[in-house]
Design a protein around this motif. Sequence first.
Motif, PDB file in Angstrom:
ATOM      1  N   MET A  91      13.424   1.377  -4.904  1.00  0.00           N
ATOM      2  CA  MET A  91      13.198   1.229  -3.546  1.00  0.00           C
ATOM      3  C   MET A  91      13.234  -0.122  -2.986  1.00  0.00           C
ATOM      4  O   MET A  91      12.768  -0.924  -3.585  1.00  0.00           O
ATOM      5  CB  MET A  91      11.815   2.102  -2.951  1.00  0.00           C
ATOM      6  CG  MET A  91      11.635   3.486  -3.439  1.00  0.00           C
ATOM      7  SD  MET A  91       9.883   3.945  -3.166  1.00  0.00           S
ATOM      8  CE  MET A  91       9.762   3.512  -1.144  1.00  0.00           C
ATOM      9  N   ASP A  92      13.459  -0.110  -1.728  1.00  0.00           N
ATOM     10  CA  ASP A  92      13.152  -1.481  -1.035  1.00  0.00           C
ATOM     11  C   ASP A  92      11.740  -1.922  -1.070  1.00  0.00           C
ATOM     12  O   ASP A  92      11.171  -1.022  -1.024  1.00  0.00           O
ATOM     13  CB  ASP A  92      13.787  -1.612   0.459  1.00  0.00           C
ATOM     14  CG  ASP A  92      13.797  -2.942   1.151  1.00  0.00           C
ATOM     15  OD1 ASP A  92      14.523  -3.637   0.862  1.00  0.00           O
ATOM     16  OD2 ASP A  92      13.018  -2.724   2.030  1.00  0.00           O
ATOM     17  N   ILE A  93      11.547  -3.139  -1.073  1.00  0.00           N
ATOM     18  CA  ILE A  93      10.131  -3.651  -1.201  1.00  0.00           C
ATOM     19  C   ILE A  93       9.449  -3.479  -0.174  1.00  0.00           C
ATOM     20  O   ILE A  93       8.179  -3.026  -0.014  1.00  0.00           O
ATOM     21  CB  ILE A  93       9.997  -5.224  -1.860  1.00  0.00           C
ATOM     22  CG1 ILE A  93      10.442  -5.225  -3.349  1.00  0.00           C
ATOM     23  CG2 ILE A  93       8.483  -5.727  -1.715  1.00  0.00           C
ATOM     24  CD1 ILE A  93      10.788  -6.686  -3.816  1.00  0.00           C
ATOM     25  N   ALA A  94      10.210  -3.509   0.839  1.00  0.00           N
ATOM     26  CA  ALA A  94       9.315  -3.481   2.396  1.00  0.00           C
ATOM     27  C   ALA A  94       8.965  -1.647   2.688  1.00  0.00           C
ATOM     28  O   ALA A  94       7.945  -1.463   2.891  1.00  0.00           O
ATOM     29  CB  ALA A  94      10.156  -3.841   3.516  1.00  0.00           C
ATOM     30  N   GLU A  95       9.622  -0.923   1.892  1.00  0.00           N
ATOM     31  CA  GLU A  95       9.527   0.550   1.781  1.00  0.00           C
ATOM     32  C   GLU A  95       8.252   0.765   1.010  1.00  0.00           C
ATOM     33  O   GLU A  95       7.417   1.580   1.468  1.00  0.00           O
ATOM     34  CB  GLU A  95      10.618   1.357   1.579  1.00  0.00           C
ATOM     35  CG  GLU A  95      11.808   1.329   2.612  1.00  0.00           C
ATOM     36  CD  GLU A  95      13.184   2.259   1.986  1.00  0.00           C
ATOM     37  OE1 GLU A  95      12.930   2.865   1.245  1.00  0.00           O
ATOM     38  OE2 GLU A  95      14.339   1.561   2.554  1.00  0.00           O
ATOM     39  N   ILE A  96       8.099   0.096   0.010  1.00  0.00           N
ATOM     40  CA  ILE A  96       6.989   0.263  -1.014  1.00  0.00           C
ATOM     41  C   ILE A  96       5.739  -0.269  -0.410  1.00  0.00           C
ATOM     42  O   ILE A  96       4.825   0.754  -0.425  1.00  0.00           O
ATOM     43  CB  ILE A  96       7.220  -0.437  -2.434  1.00  0.00           C
ATOM     44  CG1 ILE A  96       8.447   0.053  -3.194  1.00  0.00           C
ATOM     45  CG2 ILE A  96       5.951  -0.352  -3.167  1.00  0.00           C
ATOM     46  CD1 ILE A  96       8.965  -0.774  -4.359  1.00  0.00           C
ATOM     47  N   VAL A  97       5.819  -1.339   0.298  1.00  0.00           N
ATOM     48  CA  VAL A  97       4.521  -1.958   0.773  1.00  0.00           C
ATOM     49  C   VAL A  97       4.097  -0.782   2.131  1.00  0.00           C
ATOM     50  O   VAL A  97       3.077  -0.669   2.342  1.00  0.00           O
ATOM     51  CB  VAL A  97       5.027  -3.231   1.183  1.00  0.00           C
ATOM     52  CG1 VAL A  97       3.943  -3.778   2.329  1.00  0.00           C
ATOM     53  CG2 VAL A  97       5.101  -4.233   0.193  1.00  0.00           C
ATOM     54  N   SER A  98       5.382  -0.347   2.699  1.00  0.00           N
ATOM     55  CA  SER A  98       4.877   0.277   4.048  1.00  0.00           C
ATOM     56  C   SER A  98       4.482   1.765   3.563  1.00  0.00           C
ATOM     57  O   SER A  98       3.611   2.403   4.194  1.00  0.00           O
ATOM     58  CB  SER A  98       6.268   0.628   4.775  1.00  0.00           C
ATOM     59  OG  SER A  98       6.240   1.546   5.803  1.00  0.00           O
ATOM     60  N   ALA A  99       4.819   2.524   2.370  1.00  0.00           N
ATOM     61  CA  ALA A  99       4.384   3.434   1.852  1.00  0.00           C
ATOM     62  C   ALA A  99       2.885   3.327   1.405  1.00  0.00           C
ATOM     63  O   ALA A  99       2.052   4.469   1.673  1.00  0.00           O
ATOM     64  CB  ALA A  99       5.319   4.199   0.647  1.00  0.00           C
ATOM     65  N   ALA A 100       2.798   2.322   0.871  1.00  0.00           N
ATOM     66  CA  ALA A 100       1.375   2.020   0.385  1.00  0.00           C
ATOM     67  C   ALA A 100       0.409   1.772   1.493  1.00  0.00           C
ATOM     68  O   ALA A 100      -0.385   2.411   1.524  1.00  0.00           O
ATOM     69  CB  ALA A 100       1.418   0.693  -0.722  1.00  0.00           C
ATOM     70  N   ALA A 101       0.972   1.233   2.400  1.00  0.00           N
ATOM     71  CA  ALA A 101       0.003   1.013   3.706  1.00  0.00           C
ATOM     72  C   ALA A 101      -0.384   2.308   4.400  1.00  0.00           C
ATOM     73  O   ALA A 101      -1.247   2.244   5.023  1.00  0.00           O
ATOM     74  CB  ALA A 101       0.858  -0.193   4.480  1.00  0.00           C
ATOM     75  N   SER A 102       0.678   3.007   4.632  1.00  0.00           N
ATOM     76  CA  SER A 102       0.366   4.395   5.136  1.00  0.00           C
ATOM     77  C   SER A 102      -0.719   5.187   4.305  1.00  0.00           C
ATOM     78  O   SER A 102      -1.295   6.127   4.926  1.00  0.00           O
ATOM     79  CB  SER A 102       1.812   5.247   5.055  1.00  0.00           C
ATOM     80  OG  SER A 102       2.691   4.525   6.067  1.00  0.00           O
ATOM     81  N   ALA A 103      -0.909   4.901   3.036  1.00  0.00           N
ATOM     82  CA  ALA A 103      -1.817   5.684   2.149  1.00  0.00           C
ATOM     83  C   ALA A 103      -3.010   4.753   2.261  1.00  0.00           C
ATOM     84  O   ALA A 103      -3.928   5.108   1.529  1.00  0.00           O
ATOM     85  CB  ALA A 103      -1.406   5.874   0.829  1.00  0.00           C
ATOM     86  N   GLY A 104      -3.051   3.914   2.903  1.00  0.00           N
ATOM     87  CA  GLY A 104      -4.392   2.901   3.039  1.00  0.00           C
ATOM     88  C   GLY A 104      -4.411   1.903   1.874  1.00  0.00           C
ATOM     89  O   GLY A 104      -5.562   1.304   1.843  1.00  0.00           O
ATOM     90  N   TYR A 105      -3.438   1.427   1.331  1.00  0.00           N
ATOM     91  CA  TYR A 105      -3.455   0.402   0.386  1.00  0.00           C
ATOM     92  C   TYR A 105      -2.626  -0.973   0.815  1.00  0.00           C
ATOM     93  O   TYR A 105      -1.511  -0.615   1.236  1.00  0.00           O
ATOM     94  CB  TYR A 105      -2.930   0.669  -0.799  1.00  0.00           C
ATOM     95  CG  TYR A 105      -3.657   1.999  -1.570  1.00  0.00           C
ATOM     96  CD1 TYR A 105      -4.860   1.669  -1.865  1.00  0.00           C
ATOM     97  CD2 TYR A 105      -3.340   3.293  -1.531  1.00  0.00           C
ATOM     98  CE1 TYR A 105      -5.764   2.807  -2.491  1.00  0.00           C
ATOM     99  CE2 TYR A 105      -3.967   4.500  -1.889  1.00  0.00           C
ATOM    100  CZ  TYR A 105      -5.181   4.032  -2.526  1.00  0.00           C
ATOM    101  OH  TYR A 105      -6.138   4.913  -3.063  1.00  0.00           O
TER     102      TYR A 105
END
Length: 143
Positions: free
Chosen positions: A112-126
């Motif tokens: 996955m694109d790193i920005a997508e990984i970071v975004s998914a984590a942020a959406s989950a509160g991380y």
Amino acid sequence: MDIRPLSSEFAVSPQISLEDVSTLAEQGFRSLIINRPDEENPPELAHEHFVKAAAENGMTAHYLPFYPGEMTLELVQAFEACLNDAEKPCFAYCRSGTRSSHLWAMAQAGRMDIAEIVSAAASAGYDHRPLITTLASYAEQKA
């Protein structure tokens, strides 16, 4: 129980109870990944109890303890292999869900694109922004 999806096939949460395992199975989770080391819990929450509860509920459980500050290459690779082979969807937990989310992020590096990984984590509160350099390095290593 605080289920935090990181993808359609993977979610994390803080520590769960044994009773939560049946709820996870009812919600369709097929695999349980236990990242919280037994040493952090009282004996009644040791991983073998969750392995048994998972089996009783038609799930497969995997014990990959992640000690604070010890995200080794071996652990990341073991988690990635487990995630690749596990029946989906998968659910993982540790004390807060953070360590499990970090391992998921590392497994996604290069996929996955790193920005997508970071975004998914942020959406989950991380907040995975501090992992960006590590994620990029691991993705490059896997390439």
